[in-house]
Design an enzyme around this catalytic site. Structure first.
Site, mmCIF file in Angstrom:
data_model
loop_
_atom_site.group_PDB
_atom_site.id
_atom_site.type_symbol
_atom_site.label_atom_id
_atom_site.label_comp_id
_atom_site.label_asym_id
_atom_site.label_seq_id
_atom_site.Cartn_x
_atom_site.Cartn_y
_atom_site.Cartn_z
ATOM 1 N N LYS A 179 12.228 31.606 42.928
ATOM 2 C CA LYS A 179 11.070 30.823 42.027
ATOM 3 C C LYS A 179 10.539 31.374 40.880
ATOM 4 O O LYS A 179 10.566 30.465 39.397
ATOM 5 C CB LYS A 179 10.077 29.988 42.530
ATOM 6 N N GLY A 205 1.559 36.403 61.807
ATOM 7 C CA GLY A 205 2.644 35.979 61.166
ATOM 8 C C GLY A 205 3.744 35.067 61.904
ATOM 9 O O GLY A 205 4.755 34.454 60.500
ATOM 10 N N LYS A 221 17.224 22.065 65.118
ATOM 11 C CA LYS A 221 18.014 23.302 65.883
ATOM 12 C C LYS A 221 19.046 22.413 66.762
ATOM 13 O O LYS A 221 19.531 22.864 67.155
ATOM 14 C CB LYS A 221 17.358 24.338 66.567
ATOM 15 N N THR A 264 10.993 36.735 52.553
ATOM 16 C CA THR A 264 12.049 37.093 54.141
ATOM 17 C C THR A 264 13.457 37.479 54.599
ATOM 18 O O THR A 264 14.042 38.324 54.392
ATOM 19 C CB THR A 264 11.054 36.455 55.330
ATOM 20 N N ILE A 323 20.191 35.039 67.975
ATOM 21 C CA ILE A 323 21.295 35.369 69.273
ATOM 22 C C ILE A 323 23.148 34.260 68.608
ATOM 23 O O ILE A 323 22.527 33.045 67.780
ATOM 24 C CB ILE A 323 20.657 34.405 70.075
#
Length: 405
Positions: free
Chosen positions: A45, A186, A204, A13, A135
């Site tokens: 991959k 999702g 994070k 993604t 952000i």
């Protein structure tokens, strides 16, 4: 005019979002950088599962073919896990390539070493995409640190857990039902542990700590609690008081250590994180000069994350890691005792003496003021404590609204 040659690691993604964004915004990138930006190679991959319209791009499952390209200026890491990303980026930096990563787990473990290596080889290290998706948290903190001392950071850093808590409150759903919806949309993986148990948010927070305070928290001393124990009954009690559950990562410097917690808390309407809903992320920053700054936006996804990576591309050639001044080492945040909501069936009159009862909500809920150590030492397994974030004045006004002791 020579082009900036990019090696892209990963084509899921995030990788696809980066590839599409670079191709779509060539005019803008050339205007800023003075050169075309070209994705020269992509690491995948399984080569057979991908088909690129640009046949000039090397599509390979062998990183050595990328690192040995005659011209390679930037390596972008869009894969997951501590390895092999760390090894790949070390090789890229050693070769003299600028590197950009979106891999928060790898960077939480190895960010300090990569920064040192990047300085030694005079290359840029971009990691905006490791925290908060689209952000601009990292760049904002770098700018603030030129003059301000950051005192505290509180953030909703995982969109999955925030979506679940929002859905439970708004739709009156159980945790299990809200999680299932998040998976169907999702937002959550088939194995959601990384999100709902706070690992993702903790990684994070570690990245932010190293940037802001020049050191990471001691992992074994940090608090990481998930949201799986929160019930719809608890959410309803909180809502009746104007409070909302949020899964918040907090960073604070206490003398020469960084205190890091990731846990469910309660916030009131005056708190900057109160209206952060759904899959949104947000960070509330307290600094000594500017005061409070809050940033909010999409915390993940194809194009928000690609946006952060491309912003790092634009800052190529800069290695502006903020300095941490030694005189800050002995300083810390002063404040009163935390305020908590104790939820569960118990005889509140039998609470230890170091608990100051501010008011009762019901027979199974009470607001107290106590140290975190006192709360942690509670041996009553029927009680669950949730800290109420915000100034103590707010919490005491809240206590006055419920049945006094």
């Amino acid at each position: 005019m020579s082009a900036i040659s990019v090696g892209l690691l990963g084509f899921g993604t995030v990788g696809k979002g980066v590839y599409e964004t670079i191709n779509k915004h060539q005019g803008r990138l050339q205007a800023i950088l003075g050169k075309q930006v070209k994705v020269s190679a992509i690491l995948v991959k399984n080569v057979d599962k991908h088909d690129l319209p640009d046949k000039d791009v090397l599509l390979t499952d062998d990183f050595q073919k990328i690192i040995e390209l005659p011209k390679l200026d930037v390596v972008i890491d869009a894969i997951v896990g501590k390895e092999p990303g760390y090894t790949y980026l070390r090789q890229a930096v050693t070769r003299g390539c600028h590197v950009i990563t979106a891999n928060k787990e790898m960077f939480a473990h190895h960010g300090s070493e990569l920064k040192t290596l990047a300085k030694e080889h005079n290359v840029s290290l971009g990691f905006e995409a490791t925290v908060g998706g689209g952000i601009p948290i990292i760049q904002t903190l770098k700018q603030l640190l030129n003059a301000n001392k950051i005192e505290r950071i509180e953030g909703i850093l995982n969109g999955t857990s925030n979506f679940i808590l929002t859905s439970m409150r708004e739709e009156k759903l159980s945790f299990e039902t809200a999680l299932k919806i998040a998976q169907e949309k999702g937002y959550a993986e088939a194995d959601p542990e990384n999100d709902i148990e706070g690992y993702d948010a903790f990684y994070k927070a570690v990245v932010l700590s190293e940037l802001v305070f020049g050191k990471t928290p001691e992992w074994e001393k940090s608090t990481r609690k998930g949201i799986t124990d929160i019930s719809i009954e608890q959410i309803n009690i909180a809502s009746s008081l104007g409070l909302r559950f949020k899964h918040v990562a907090s960073l604070e410097k206490e003398k020469n250590e960084v205190r890091c917690t990731v846990k469910p808390v309660l916030v009131g309407e005056s708190h900057p994180l109160y209206r952060v809903e759904g899959v949104q992320n947000a960070v509330s920053i307290d600094a000594d000069i500017v005061g409070n700054i809050s940033l909010q936006g999409p915390g993940a996804g194809m194009f928000p994350t690609a946006s952060a990576i491309v912003e790092d591309l634009i800052h190529l050639g800069t290695n502006d890691f903020p300095a941490v001044f030694e005189e800050d080492e002995a300083e810390g945040i002063e404040g009163g005792l935390p305020v908590w909501a104790l939820l569960g069936e118990a005889d509140h009159a039998k609470l230890p003496e170091d608990f100051e009862i501010l008011g009762r909500i019901s027979s199974d809920a009470v607001i107290v003021k106590a140290s975190e150590e006192a709360v942690d030492s509670l041996d009553d397994t029927t009680l669950i404590a949730y800290q109420i974030l915000g100034d103590h004045g707010f919490a005491e006004v809240l206590a006055e609204q419920v049945q006094p002791v």
